[in-house]
Design an enzyme around this catalytic site. Structure first.
Site, PDB file in Angstrom:
ATOM      1  N   SER A  65      48.768  38.558  33.369  1.00  0.00           N
ATOM      2  CA  SER A  65      48.622  39.367  34.584  1.00  0.00           C
ATOM      3  C   SER A  65      48.710  38.558  35.866  1.00  0.00           C
ATOM      4  O   SER A  65      48.924  39.122  36.944  1.00  0.00           O
ATOM      5  CB  SER A  65      47.287  40.113  34.555  1.00  0.00           C
ATOM      6  OG  SER A  65      46.217  39.198  34.362  1.00  0.00           O
ATOM      7  N   ASP A 118      39.876  42.513  41.686  1.00  0.00           N
ATOM      8  CA  ASP A 118      39.232  43.398  40.715  1.00  0.00           C
ATOM      9  C   ASP A 118      38.386  42.582  39.749  1.00  0.00           C
ATOM     10  O   ASP A 118      38.064  41.422  40.014  1.00  0.00           O
ATOM     11  CB  ASP A 118      40.264  44.284  40.002  1.00  0.00           C
ATOM     12  CG  ASP A 118      41.190  43.503  39.072  1.00  0.00           C
ATOM     13  OD1 ASP A 118      41.002  42.271  38.921  1.00  0.00           O
ATOM     14  OD2 ASP A 118      42.101  44.113  38.480  1.00  0.00           O
ATOM     15  N   HIS A 176      41.024  39.670  38.472  1.00  0.00           N
ATOM     16  CA  HIS A 176      42.175  39.092  39.172  1.00  0.00           C
ATOM     17  C   HIS A 176      41.902  38.787  40.635  1.00  0.00           C
ATOM     18  O   HIS A 176      41.170  39.515  41.295  1.00  0.00           O
ATOM     19  CB  HIS A 176      43.365  40.058  39.077  1.00  0.00           C
ATOM     20  CG  HIS A 176      43.660  40.479  37.682  1.00  0.00           C
ATOM     21  ND1 HIS A 176      43.226  41.678  37.157  1.00  0.00           N
ATOM     22  CD2 HIS A 176      44.320  39.844  36.692  1.00  0.00           C
ATOM     23  CE1 HIS A 176      43.617  41.765  35.884  1.00  0.00           C
ATOM     24  NE2 HIS A 176      44.277  40.666  35.587  1.00  0.00           N
TER      25      HIS A 176
END
Length: 360
Positions: free
Chosen positions: A35, A322, A325
């Site tokens: 990610s 978040d 991340h």
């Protein structure tokens, strides 16, 4: 030369973006990982449950969700911009466009294969239907074998590789079934790292940048783990990440010897991030612990954008976007450190040198 001309020249030379754009030697970037790099591959994988294709993801730069797990651009995006290339699109988006005829050929500026939630180990988040590194490499290999990408372009391109944080985080999940010790688990990850490097080299990669893990034990999502502290980082997890990083750097250091014609750089992401945490005010952060967007303890118990979430007023002052991340601003600071930083941040040379020089 007038004093004004001299000033302009010096300013151009001082700008990494201007310097890189003056060099046409780097045609493309090929990106593999999780990610930290994913530009939307999971969004185009309809079976995948690890998604960030809903508001407020993407709100600060793209002004809409793109499938990136942050509020704007990722490290891969910033590096592309520093070089002067258009942002690479997700492989799965391009693949769909090729199949339906809306795209005739794969773009010349590179491809992003990264999939959020994936790891070096095949079992990592397998139930979420993420695309592991091994499959990402198969996707790339198929394109090479079908002559969808020119071999000469591959040899001049920059390869970005980053993965492993999901592997280590998952080791500490309460329902994790592995019987491996932390050392053996790290060994199994590094075995896959070696296989990955071997494969991309055989497919033509010659300029390779491999990034270390950040302090995984500091992510707000540690609040989900029953044995993790929430008033400080999870030490056991960070010890494991640092052990992995040390051995990863050893692997990177021998690439030029092991693989003739290849050059490689090790991005010390752990050290870069640790500086943000240690000296937050110096980097403009007011919060380096909590998620800007999320819910519950540390903002780490609910995913951003899901029912019950809250969002901060000033994302640029938060290190974390978040539960897992960084914010776009964190990524930007990290990217600048990797692009033109000293050997404390990336070694033996930075990405600007790797992208703009043939000889070292």
């Amino acid at each position: 030369m007038s004093s004004m001309d001299l000033l302009v020249t010096l300013l151009l030379l001082a700008s990494p973006v201007a310097l890189a754009k003056s060099s046409p030697s780097l045609p493309a970037i090929f990106t593999f990982g999780d990610s930290i790099f994913d530009a939307g591959n999971n969004h185009f994988n309809k079976n995948c449950t690890a998604q960030a294709d809903f508001p407020p993801y993407g709100s600060s730069f793209f002004h809409q969700p793109t499938g990136r797990f942050t509020n704007g651009r990722t490290v891969a995006d910033f590096i592309s911009q520093f070089i002067g290339l258009p942002l690479q699109k997700p492989f799965l988006e391009l693949h769909i466009q090729i199949l339906d005829g809306t795209l005739k050929r794969f773009p010349s500026n590179g491809i992003n294969f990264a999939s959020a939630g994936s790891g070096f180990l095949l079992d990592t988040n397998k139930d979420m239907r993420v695309t592991p590194i091994q499959t990402q490499l198969q996707q790339f290999q198929t394109l090479v074998e079908q002559n969808k990408i020119e071999k000469s372009v591959i040899q001049e391109s920059l390869f970005l590789l980053e993965s492993g944080s999901n592997d280590i985080f998952n080791y500490f999940l309460p329902f994790q079934t592995t019987t491996l010790s932390p050392d053996d688990y790290v060994d199994s990850m590094l075995t896959q790292v070696n296989k990955t490097i071997d494969q991309i080299y055989k497919l033509g990669a010659r300029r390779i940048a491999i990034f270390s893990l950040g302090p995984v034990g500091c992510v707000p999502a540690r609040a989900l783990l029953p044995n993790a502290p929430t008033n400080k980082c999870f030490g056991k997890m960070n010890v494991m990440a640092k052990k992995y990083n040390r051995r990863l750097e050893d692997i990177v250091n021998i690439i030029p010897t092991k693989y003739p014609g290849a050059i490689a750089a090790f991005g010390a992401v752990y050290a870069i991030t640790h500086r943000f945490q240690t000296y937050p005010a110096r980097y403009g952060f007011s919060d380096v612990s909590n998620a800007c967007c999320g819910g519950g303890t540390l903002g780490g118990l609910k995913q951003c954008g899901r029912e019950g979430y809250k969002i901060c007023n000033n994302p640029n002052e938060f290190m974390f976007w978040d539960f897992y991340h960084p914010t776009e601003r964190t990524y930007h600071l990290m990217s600048k450190a990797l692009w033109n930083g000293n050997k404390n941040k990336i070694r033996p040379f930075n990405l600007m040198a790797l992208a703009t020089n043939f000889t070292f």
